[in-house]
Write a protein that holds these residues in place. Structure first.
Motif, mmCIF file in Angstrom:
data_model
loop_
_atom_site.group_PDB
_atom_site.id
_atom_site.type_symbol
_atom_site.label_atom_id
_atom_site.label_comp_id
_atom_site.label_asym_id
_atom_site.label_seq_id
_atom_site.Cartn_x
_atom_site.Cartn_y
_atom_site.Cartn_z
ATOM 1 N N LEU A 116 8.561 -14.517 0.485
ATOM 2 C CA LEU A 116 7.461 -15.419 0.782
ATOM 3 C C LEU A 116 6.078 -14.825 0.577
ATOM 4 C CD1 LEU A 116 9.022 -17.078 3.946
ATOM 5 C CD2 LEU A 116 9.155 -17.851 1.583
ATOM 6 N N HIS A 117 5.989 -13.695 -0.138
ATOM 7 C CA HIS A 117 4.683 -13.158 -0.523
ATOM 8 C C HIS A 117 4.069 -14.070 -1.584
ATOM 9 C CE1 HIS A 117 6.391 -9.188 0.759
ATOM 10 N NE2 HIS A 117 5.161 -9.063 1.231
ATOM 11 N N VAL A 118 2.753 -14.211 -1.544
ATOM 12 C CA VAL A 118 2.054 -14.880 -2.639
ATOM 13 C C VAL A 118 2.017 -13.890 -3.795
ATOM 14 C CG1 VAL A 118 -0.143 -15.850 -3.413
ATOM 15 C CG2 VAL A 118 0.659 -16.268 -1.080
ATOM 16 N N LEU A 119 2.298 -14.377 -5.006
ATOM 17 C CA LEU A 119 2.293 -13.518 -6.182
ATOM 18 C C LEU A 119 0.971 -13.657 -6.930
ATOM 19 C CD1 LEU A 119 5.903 -14.233 -7.502
ATOM 20 C CD2 LEU A 119 5.131 -12.386 -5.994
ATOM 21 N N ASP A 122 2.628 -11.730 -11.356
ATOM 22 C CA ASP A 122 3.853 -11.912 -10.570
ATOM 23 C C ASP A 122 4.161 -10.737 -9.667
ATOM 24 O OD1 ASP A 122 4.365 -14.506 -11.473
ATOM 25 O OD2 ASP A 122 5.476 -13.776 -13.220
ATOM 26 N N LYS A 123 3.123 -10.065 -9.173
ATOM 27 C CA LYS A 123 3.264 -8.968 -8.209
ATOM 28 C C LYS A 123 2.868 -9.485 -6.833
ATOM 29 C CE LYS A 123 4.209 -5.969 -11.428
ATOM 30 N NZ LYS A 123 5.583 -5.931 -11.802
ATOM 31 N N PRO A 124 3.603 -9.094 -5.777
ATOM 32 C CA PRO A 124 3.265 -9.554 -4.424
ATOM 33 C C PRO A 124 1.883 -9.066 -3.987
ATOM 34 C CG PRO A 124 5.450 -8.550 -4.476
ATOM 35 C CD PRO A 124 4.806 -8.266 -5.801
ATOM 36 N N ILE A 125 1.139 -9.964 -3.350
ATOM 37 C CA ILE A 125 -0.138 -9.593 -2.748
ATOM 38 C C ILE A 125 0.186 -9.165 -1.327
ATOM 39 C CG2 ILE A 125 -2.413 -10.414 -2.038
ATOM 40 C CD1 ILE A 125 -2.207 -12.481 -4.354
ATOM 41 N N GLU A 126 0.026 -7.904 -1.052
ATOM 42 C CA GLU A 126 0.426 -7.324 0.232
ATOM 43 C C GLU A 126 -0.240 -8.053 1.396
ATOM 44 O OE1 GLU A 126 2.881 -5.316 2.458
ATOM 45 O OE2 GLU A 126 2.860 -5.040 0.285
ATOM 46 N N GLY A 127 0.573 -8.448 2.368
ATOM 47 C CA GLY A 127 0.067 -9.079 3.575
ATOM 48 C C GLY A 127 -0.249 -10.563 3.447
ATOM 49 N N LEU A 128 -0.067 -11.150 2.260
ATOM 50 C CA LEU A 128 -0.368 -12.568 2.082
ATOM 51 C C LEU A 128 0.935 -13.333 1.852
ATOM 52 C CD1 LEU A 128 -2.502 -14.781 1.888
ATOM 53 C CD2 LEU A 128 -2.711 -14.258 -0.562
ATOM 54 N N TYR A 129 1.257 -14.185 2.801
ATOM 55 C CA TYR A 129 2.483 -14.972 2.756
ATOM 56 C C TYR A 129 2.135 -16.450 2.631
ATOM 57 C CZ TYR A 129 4.562 -10.690 4.545
ATOM 58 O OH TYR A 129 4.962 -9.396 4.696
ATOM 59 N N VAL A 130 3.079 -17.233 2.151
ATOM 60 C CA VAL A 130 2.864 -18.675 2.028
ATOM 61 C C VAL A 130 4.158 -19.400 2.367
ATOM 62 C CG1 VAL A 130 3.415 -18.771 -0.428
ATOM 63 C CG2 VAL A 130 1.919 -20.501 0.554
ATOM 64 N N CYS A 131 3.996 -20.570 2.975
ATOM 65 C CA CYS A 131 5.167 -21.376 3.296
ATOM 66 C C CYS A 131 4.753 -22.831 3.338
ATOM 67 C CB CYS A 131 5.771 -20.955 4.629
ATOM 68 S SG CYS A 131 4.654 -21.201 6.014
ATOM 69 N N GLY A 132 5.715 -23.690 3.489
ATOM 70 C CA GLY A 132 5.438 -25.109 3.641
ATOM 71 C C GLY A 132 4.843 -25.734 2.404
ATOM 72 N N ALA A 133 3.901 -26.646 2.631
ATOM 73 C CA ALA A 133 3.340 -27.438 1.546
ATOM 74 C C ALA A 133 2.588 -26.598 0.522
ATOM 75 C CB ALA A 133 2.413 -28.511 2.110
ATOM 76 N N ALA A 134 2.069 -25.452 0.901
ATOM 77 C CA ALA A 134 1.299 -24.630 -0.034
ATOM 78 C C ALA A 134 2.178 -23.750 -0.915
ATOM 79 C CB ALA A 134 0.304 -23.752 0.727
ATOM 80 N N ALA A 135 3.438 -23.591 -0.556
ATOM 81 C CA ALA A 135 4.344 -22.749 -1.339
ATOM 82 C C ALA A 135 4.812 -23.501 -2.579
ATOM 83 C CB ALA A 135 5.549 -22.335 -0.498
ATOM 84 N N GLY A 136 4.645 -22.879 -3.709
ATOM 85 C CA GLY A 136 5.047 -23.516 -4.954
ATOM 86 C C GLY A 136 6.470 -23.159 -5.333
ATOM 87 N N ASP A 137 6.786 -23.426 -6.579
ATOM 88 C CA ASP A 137 8.073 -23.072 -7.169
ATOM 89 C C ASP A 137 9.244 -23.825 -6.547
ATOM 90 O OD1 ASP A 137 6.692 -21.111 -8.688
ATOM 91 O OD2 ASP A 137 6.889 -19.690 -7.044
ATOM 92 N N LEU A 169 9.982 -17.825 9.043
ATOM 93 C CA LEU A 169 10.281 -16.564 8.350
ATOM 94 C C LEU A 169 8.993 -15.854 7.907
ATOM 95 C CD1 LEU A 169 13.320 -17.679 6.144
ATOM 96 C CD2 LEU A 169 13.355 -16.510 8.363
ATOM 97 N N ALA A 170 8.044 -16.589 7.354
ATOM 98 C CA ALA A 170 6.779 -15.987 6.922
ATOM 99 C C ALA A 170 6.022 -15.426 8.121
ATOM 100 C CB ALA A 170 5.921 -17.007 6.176
ATOM 101 N N GLY A 171 6.049 -16.139 9.246
ATOM 102 C CA GLY A 171 5.381 -15.657 10.459
ATOM 103 C C GLY A 171 5.973 -14.354 10.957
ATOM 104 N N VAL A 172 7.289 -14.276 10.960
ATOM 105 C CA VAL A 172 7.960 -13.039 11.389
ATOM 106 C C VAL A 172 7.564 -11.881 10.481
ATOM 107 C CG1 VAL A 172 10.220 -11.887 11.559
ATOM 108 C CG2 VAL A 172 9.912 -14.178 12.510
ATOM 109 N N MET A 173 7.603 -12.115 9.173
ATOM 110 C CA MET A 173 7.265 -11.044 8.231
ATOM 111 C C MET A 173 5.784 -10.668 8.301
ATOM 112 S SD MET A 173 9.705 -11.740 4.942
ATOM 113 C CE MET A 173 9.407 -13.475 4.778
ATOM 114 N N ALA A 174 4.901 -11.657 8.436
ATOM 115 C CA ALA A 174 3.467 -11.376 8.509
ATOM 116 C C ALA A 174 3.136 -10.565 9.755
ATOM 117 C CB ALA A 174 2.670 -12.676 8.490
#
Length: 187
Positions: free
Chosen positions: A120-123, A127-142, A167-172
Motif C-alpha cells: 500500500l505504498h504510493v509509488l 514505480d518505487k515506493p515513497i517511504e512513509g506514504l501509504y494510500v487506501c480506499g478511493a484514492a488507491a489506484g490500480d 492495513l495502511a494504518g497499521v503499516m503507517a
C-alpha cells in the motif's frame, strides 16, 4: 433515447443507472418513462439549442459550447485524450433536443488514483515506493484496471476502503500486519 449514432449507442442514462436488473437488456419503454419523470420532477432540463441548454443549466454559454466542441472533436477522433473515456462511449453531441441533469450523487472510487504496491505504498514515477506514504480506499489506484468505474456495482469500493484502510494504518504506524491482523482460515 438510445439510438445508433455512427456505430455507437447514445443515451441510456436513466434506465441503465437506476432500474435495470442485473443481466437484463436495455428497455426503451422504461427508459422513456424514467426520462419523462425526471423532466417532470425538474431533475432534467431539455432545450433545442446548446445556448438554451446552457442558460437552463445556469452555466456560462460560451464556455459550455467550447466544452461541447472539444468533446465532439474527441468523439470524431475516436479517442478521449482528456479523460480516457472508452471509445465506444464517445457519442457526438450534435442535434437537439439536448438534455442535462444535475447529478447529486457521486462515485465513491477513483477510476485512476495513485499507483500502489502490495504493501500500500504510493509509488513514484519510477514505480518505487515513497517511504512513509501509504494510500487506501478511493484514492488507491490500480483497482479497476480499465480506468473506468463499473457503475453496475455501486458501493463496491467500501469493503476495499475499510480493509486496506486498516492495513495502511497499521503499516503507517510502524506495525506489522502479519502480527496485528489475524488471518482468516477459510475452508
Amino acid at each position: 433515447m438510445k439510438k445508433q449514432v455512427d456505430g455507437n449507442l447514445a443515451g441510456g442514462l436513466f434506465y441503465g443507472q437506476m432500474w435495470q436488473p442485473w443481466g437484463n437488456g436495455w428497455n426503451v419503454e422504461i427508459e422513456k418513462a424514467s426520462q419523462a419523470q425526471h423532466i417532470k420532477d425538474g431533475k432534467v432540463v431539455v432545450a433545442d439549442t446548446l445556448d438554451e441548454l446552457a442558460q437552463k443549466m445556469g452555466v456560462p454559454v460560451e464556455a459550455f459550447k467550447a466544452t461541447v466542441a472539444r468533446y465532439n472533436e474527441l468523439a470524431a477522433k475516436g479517442h478521449d485524450d482528456d479523460f480516457g473515456k472508452r471509445p465506444e462511449l464517445l457519442t457526438p453531441i450534435q442535434k437537439g433536443p439536448f438534455y442535462a441533469g444535475r447529478l447529486v450523487s457521486t462515485l465513491l472510487a477513483m477510476s485512476g488514483g495513485l499507483h500502489t504496491d502490495p504493501s500500500l505504498h504510493v509509488l513514484d514515477k519510477n514505480d518505487k515506493p515513497i517511504e512513509g506514504l501509504y494510500v487506501c480506499g478511493a484514492a488507491a489506484g490500480d483497482y479497476f484496471g480499465s480506468g473506468d468505474y463499473p457503475t453496475i456495482c455501486p458501493g463496491m469500493n467500501h469493503g476495499r476502503a475499510l480493509t486496506f484502510g486498516r492495513l495502511a494504518g497499521v503499516m503507517a504506524a510502524g506495525g506489522d500486519i502479519d502480527k496485528t491482523v489475524k488471518s482468516m482460515d477459510i475452508k
